[in-house]
Design a protein around this motif. Sequence first.
Motif, PDB file in Angstrom:
ATOM      1  N   GLU A   1       1.689   7.113   9.917  1.00  0.00           N
ATOM      2  CA  GLU A   1       0.586   5.831   9.746  1.00  0.00           C
ATOM      3  C   GLU A   1       1.744   5.039  10.280  1.00  0.00           C
ATOM      4  OE1 GLU A   1      -2.000   3.841   6.017  1.00  0.00           O
ATOM      5  OE2 GLU A   1      -1.421   6.397   6.395  1.00  0.00           O
ATOM      6  N   GLU A   2       0.427   3.931  11.042  1.00  0.00           N
ATOM      7  CA  GLU A   2       0.042   2.909  11.967  1.00  0.00           C
ATOM      8  C   GLU A   2      -0.062   1.899  10.948  1.00  0.00           C
ATOM      9  OE1 GLU A   2      -2.718   1.992  14.999  1.00  0.00           O
ATOM     10  OE2 GLU A   2      -2.290   3.845  15.903  1.00  0.00           O
ATOM     11  N   ASP A   3       1.517   0.718  11.283  1.00  0.00           N
ATOM     12  CA  ASP A   3       1.342  -0.547  10.637  1.00  0.00           C
ATOM     13  C   ASP A   3       0.581  -1.462  11.139  1.00  0.00           C
ATOM     14  OD1 ASP A   3       4.605   0.035  10.083  1.00  0.00           O
ATOM     15  OD2 ASP A   3       4.893  -0.846  12.140  1.00  0.00           O
ATOM     16  N   ASP A   4       0.549  -2.076   9.542  1.00  0.00           N
ATOM     17  CA  ASP A   4      -0.978  -2.717   9.683  1.00  0.00           C
ATOM     18  C   ASP A   4      -0.748  -4.015   8.988  1.00  0.00           C
ATOM     19  OD1 ASP A   4      -3.379  -4.074   9.601  1.00  0.00           O
ATOM     20  OD2 ASP A   4      -3.983  -2.793   7.968  1.00  0.00           O
TER      21      ASP A   4
ATOM     22  N   ASN B   1      -1.439  -8.112   8.339  1.00  0.00           N
ATOM     23  CA  ASN B   1      -1.604  -9.319   8.520  1.00  0.00           C
ATOM     24  C   ASN B   1      -1.500 -10.445   7.344  1.00  0.00           C
ATOM     25  OD1 ASN B   1      -4.496  -7.717   9.041  1.00  0.00           O
ATOM     26  ND2 ASN B   1      -4.190  -6.498   6.775  1.00  0.00           N
TER      27      ASN B   1
ATOM     28  N   ARG C   1       0.544  -0.955   0.089  1.00  0.00           N
ATOM     29  CA  ARG C   1       0.066   0.063  -0.381  1.00  0.00           C
ATOM     30  C   ARG C   1       0.916   1.728  -0.294  1.00  0.00           C
ATOM     31  NH1 ARG C   1      -2.056   1.263   6.101  1.00  0.00           N
ATOM     32  NH2 ARG C   1       0.044   1.012   6.998  1.00  0.00           N
TER      33      ARG C   1
END
Length: 349
Positions: free
Chosen positions: A73-76, A78, A67
């Motif tokens: 911005e926070e890590d995401d 999955n 992305r």
Amino acid sequence: MATLQAGDIADMVIATLHKYMPGFHQITQDLQDYEMMGRWLKGDAVKVGSGQGIREQLLAKRIGAARHVGLYEEDDVNVGDHLAQLTVPWVHAETKWGYDVRETFMNKGPEEICNMVFARETAAEIDLAEELEERAWAYPTTTQDEYPYGLPYYVVYNATTGFNGGLAGSHTTKAGVNITTYPKYKNYTAQYTNLTKADLIKKMRTAHRKIRFKSPVGIQEFRGAKGNRFRIYVDETTISGIEDLGTAQNDNLGPDIAQMDGTMVFKGHPIVWVPYLDDNAASGSNPVYMIDHTAFKVVVLRENYMRRTGPQRAAKQHNVYEVFRDLSYNFCCTNLRSCALIAKSDPFS
């Protein structure tokens, strides 16, 4: 008075032998060529395995990890399931021949016209070639556990253009892979009507572009370390029509009126006539299989790769000897999106 021949004179029949030429001439085979025995089972075209069956892991899914982001911005992260497991059982083929040693005593010296045991061995080997070729161009039913997953088991017809090759016959998975869960495990498909440049050849060009995947990841195996093994398989009607197209566009044939025969290529890849398809594919389907042999291979069991046993004495027949040839193998396709089937209709409907 009718003309007499030597065989009509009784004394000639009794007193004079025929002249027998040494050796024998093999005229027993049904097919003109055997792609399976002649190429697929040769050298580095074969993959060797062991264990109770064949297992391959397919990287079949992505999870959308990439992305664009803004500052702070926070890590995401999955985690998902990426791998599908391809499972193929070993199947086993054999051929055999035998002889009585007393036959060999008689089949020697000046009375020997040809080697009788060698003739039987040759016939048995041709039997095996016929059997393997038949199963290479077919798929088993769900109850035929003794047969391999031939090319039509993996590369399946669909009239819709795209990666739509589904399941063969009444099978519910393909080598254990659920193609609904993993929809990228499908071959490219298209339907044609006429063997013309505007129809078949144009669709072959499109198929060739669609199935020539190049990985962006710099791993040697993904780039095809062993080189190009792309081959196109057709029946006699199709190869004959393609030869006509080739002849029509060649202005320098010279005195050879069949100069194009046996040398047809498409984008540098050989177009190979498969005699078995002439009588065994559905009438009028005229299939064109475009196969990447870095993905589709024969896998053989290491210790049972054309293993020869004997001569060994037969049970309860001390003068009789038997010889066996054994093969444990199956077919495996690790990337169906690098293969295509273009046909007028389903070749195995």
